[in-house]
Motif scaffolding. Structure first.
Motif, PDB file in Angstrom:
ATOM      1  N   HIS A 269     -33.225   4.439 -12.168  1.00 59.60           N
ATOM      2  CA  HIS A 269     -33.846   3.201 -12.606  1.00 59.60           C
ATOM      3  C   HIS A 269     -34.922   3.641 -11.993  1.00 59.60           C
ATOM      4  O   HIS A 269     -36.029   2.896 -11.996  1.00 59.60           O
ATOM      5  CB  HIS A 269     -32.557   2.457 -12.887  1.00 59.60           C
TER       6      HIS A 269
ATOM      7  N   LYS B  89     -25.448  -2.218 -13.260  1.00 54.76           N
ATOM      8  CA  LYS B  89     -25.645  -3.026 -14.559  1.00 54.76           C
ATOM      9  C   LYS B  89     -27.022  -3.376 -14.650  1.00 54.76           C
ATOM     10  O   LYS B  89     -27.783  -3.470 -13.559  1.00 54.76           O
ATOM     11  CB  LYS B  89     -24.753  -3.981 -14.204  1.00 54.76           C
ATOM     12  N   ASP B  90     -27.385  -3.587 -15.704  1.00 57.23           N
ATOM     13  CA  ASP B  90     -28.711  -3.423 -16.202  1.00 57.23           C
ATOM     14  C   ASP B  90     -29.616  -2.357 -16.064  1.00 57.23           C
ATOM     15  O   ASP B  90     -31.206  -2.336 -16.211  1.00 57.23           O
ATOM     16  CB  ASP B  90     -29.415  -5.163 -15.560  1.00 57.23           C
ATOM     17  N   LYS B  91     -29.330  -1.459 -14.847  1.00 54.86           N
ATOM     18  CA  LYS B  91     -30.373  -0.327 -14.814  1.00 54.86           C
ATOM     19  C   LYS B  91     -29.504   0.597 -15.870  1.00 54.86           C
ATOM     20  O   LYS B  91     -30.655   1.536 -15.571  1.00 54.86           O
ATOM     21  CB  LYS B  91     -30.200   0.294 -13.592  1.00 54.86           C
ATOM     22  N   THR B  92     -29.110   0.802 -17.132  1.00 56.07           N
ATOM     23  CA  THR B  92     -28.320   1.761 -17.711  1.00 56.07           C
ATOM     24  C   THR B  92     -27.581   1.094 -18.866  1.00 56.07           C
ATOM     25  O   THR B  92     -27.292   0.572 -18.460  1.00 56.07           O
ATOM     26  CB  THR B  92     -27.639   2.624 -17.353  1.00 56.07           C
ATOM     27  N   THR B  93     -27.977   1.966 -19.915  1.00 56.03           N
ATOM     28  CA  THR B  93     -27.227   1.650 -21.024  1.00 56.03           C
ATOM     29  C   THR B  93     -25.587   2.421 -21.208  1.00 56.03           C
ATOM     30  O   THR B  93     -25.730   3.377 -20.669  1.00 56.03           O
ATOM     31  CB  THR B  93     -27.638   2.382 -22.464  1.00 56.03           C
TER      32      THR B  93
ATOM     33  N   LYS C  52     -35.170   6.470 -18.403  1.00 52.15           N
ATOM     34  CA  LYS C  52     -34.220   5.803 -18.892  1.00 52.15           C
ATOM     35  C   LYS C  52     -33.062   6.267 -18.980  1.00 52.15           C
ATOM     36  O   LYS C  52     -33.021   7.811 -19.858  1.00 52.15           O
ATOM     37  CB  LYS C  52     -35.055   5.262 -20.530  1.00 52.15           C
TER      38      LYS C  52
ATOM     39  N   SER D 255     -28.097   3.882 -11.126  1.00 49.90           N
ATOM     40  CA  SER D 255     -29.150   2.470 -10.225  1.00 49.90           C
ATOM     41  C   SER D 255     -30.696   4.170  -9.671  1.00 49.90           C
ATOM     42  O   SER D 255     -31.693   2.986  -9.652  1.00 49.90           O
ATOM     43  CB  SER D 255     -28.422   1.923  -9.300  1.00 49.90           C
TER      44      SER D 255
ATOM     45  N   ASP E   8     -22.281  -3.404  -9.439  1.00 48.07           N
ATOM     46  CA  ASP E   8     -23.406  -4.459  -9.268  1.00 48.07           C
ATOM     47  C   ASP E   8     -24.794  -4.083  -9.368  1.00 48.07           C
ATOM     48  O   ASP E   8     -25.747  -4.543  -9.557  1.00 48.07           O
ATOM     49  CB  ASP E   8     -23.092  -5.379  -7.797  1.00 48.07           C
TER      50      ASP E   8
END
Ligand SMILES: Cc1cc2nc3c(=O)[nH]c(=O)nc-3n(C[C@H](O)[C@H](O)[C@H](O)COP(=O)(O)OP(=O)(O)OC[C@H]3O[C@@H](n4cnc5c(N)ncnc54)[C@H](O)[C@@H]3O)c2cc1C
Length: 333
Positions: free
Chosen positions: A37, A88-92, A42, A34, A85
């Motif tokens: 990000h 999530k959505d900030k890394t693959t 990326k 996080s 939380d």
């Protein structure tokens, strides 16, 4: 010739490209994802297990931690939930993916032949975990009812559950599942004495929906009448006690293996990776943070690992984007 060229192009396109790979999604890798990000990196985050969270999630989800900045106390599970939380959505995420190979090339590094990255942060902690398995042969239908992790205790409501093991995890899971509505718990251990906390054991023994069975070893397993039918042998006896469960939890502990780190070529000290003040290993572009990192004065605690993640990400930003003015404070990003 043209065909070959197209083939090569296809191969190249299949390779996934990232600024940074984070290897290990324990608390430090998760925070790192996080934070990276936030600075616009990326990232791809690899985790050997299908569960993310590392030691607090796997080894002590119910223990209270008292030295995480800001939280007076927080359980391993709660800390993991917060970290997931935020990340999530900030890394693959690449779960169930134990990184085995890192190769240098002119653009940075290739990980496991598939991922082209410019830099790497190793946060493998004490190593990749694998649960100690239930010692019976099982087919797929049976295995679906055998759990080594519990993601959501509420899924076990109204079920009869066998919990196998004698340490803190077994006792803590038995207690947590006993709190779910309509559960019937059998706690089964191969020894008469438990290794886990005596007070938890006493608490369990007082509960009406909990039965403690010792010293019993599982010997047979089958599905009968849509339930797991397990034959338990009392140590020293020959007859089997047949018990029926909807699901079982196997809490025999985890094995951690960090031997792969040796293969990656970094300088090691007692199995830990030596790093500079910028958390960089002896291989430029590869950094190590958290429990796996070694430097004078190192203390293997979570709070410090969070700081190490910030140092590593800042160093990577400076190395990859020297033309950018780096914003240090998140309040200004
Ligand atoms: C019982 C106990 C109590 C503790 N109490 C505290 C406390 O009160 N306060 C505190 O600050 N610390 C405490 N700690 C220590 C703390 O848990 C660790 O410092 C912390 O977990 C380190 O985090 P990490 O992310 O570096 O490594 P880990 O938590 O070990 O996570 C590493 C992750 O990397 C994955 N991994 C490993 N190898 C690979 C690979 N090749 N490819 C992909 N993934 C890989 C692993 O599966 C794992 O998920 C405690 C530890 C224990 C065991």
């Amino acid at each position: 010739m043209l065909k070959l060229l197209y083939q090569r192009l296809e191969e190249v396109l299949k390779i996934k490209k990232f600024d940074t790979a984070i290897i290990g999604a324990g608390p430090i890798g998760l925070f790192c994802a996080s934070f990276a990000h936030l600075h616009g990196l990326k990232t791809v985050t690899f985790e050997a297990l299908k569960e993310i969270g590392g030691q607090p999630k796997l080894l002590y989800p119910f223990k209270e931690i008292f030295d995480i900045p800001v939280f007076g106390k927080i359980s391993g599970q709660e800390l993991t939930d917060h970290l997931i939380d935020s990340a999530k959505d900030k890394t693959t995420f690449q779960l169930n993916h134990r990184v085995t190979s890192i190769e240098k090339n002119d653009q940075g590094f290739i990980i496991d032949n598939d991922f082209q990255v410019k830099s790497i942060i190793i946060s493998t902690g004490t190593g990749s975990f694998s649960p100690k398995k239930f010692p019976l042969k099982m087919d797929e239908t049976i295995e679906k009812r055998v759990h080594y992790f519990v993601k959501d205790p509420s899924h076990f409501a109204e079920k009869s559950i066998g919990v196998f093991g004698g340490g803190d995890s077994a006792l803590d899971w038995a207690l947590e599942l006993a709190k779910q509505p309509g559960t019937k718990i059998n706690l089964i251990h191969r020894r008469a004495d438990f290794r886990g906390l005596e007070s938890t054991l006493q608490e369990l023994k007082c509960l009406k929906n909990v039965q403690v069975l010792t010293p019993y070893l599982p010997k047979t397993i089958a599905i009968r009448n849509n339930q797991l039918d397990i034959g338990l042998k009392q140590v020293g006896q020959t007859e089997l006690l047949q018990k029926q469960f909807d699901q079982i939890i196997v809490a025999y502990g985890f094995r951690a293996n960090n031997s792969i780190v040796r293969k990656w070529g970094g300088d090691l000290e007692d199995g830990h990776i030596k790093v500079s003040r910028e958390m960089e290993t002896n291989i430029p572009g590869i950094y190590a943070i958290g429990d796996v990192a070694a430097y004078p004065g190192k203390v293997p605690v979570i709070g410090l690992g969070f700081g190490e993640a910030q140092i590593a990400v800042t160093a990577i930003m400076r190395a990859l984007f020297p033309e950018k003015t780096l914003t240090i404070h998140s309040t200004s990003i």
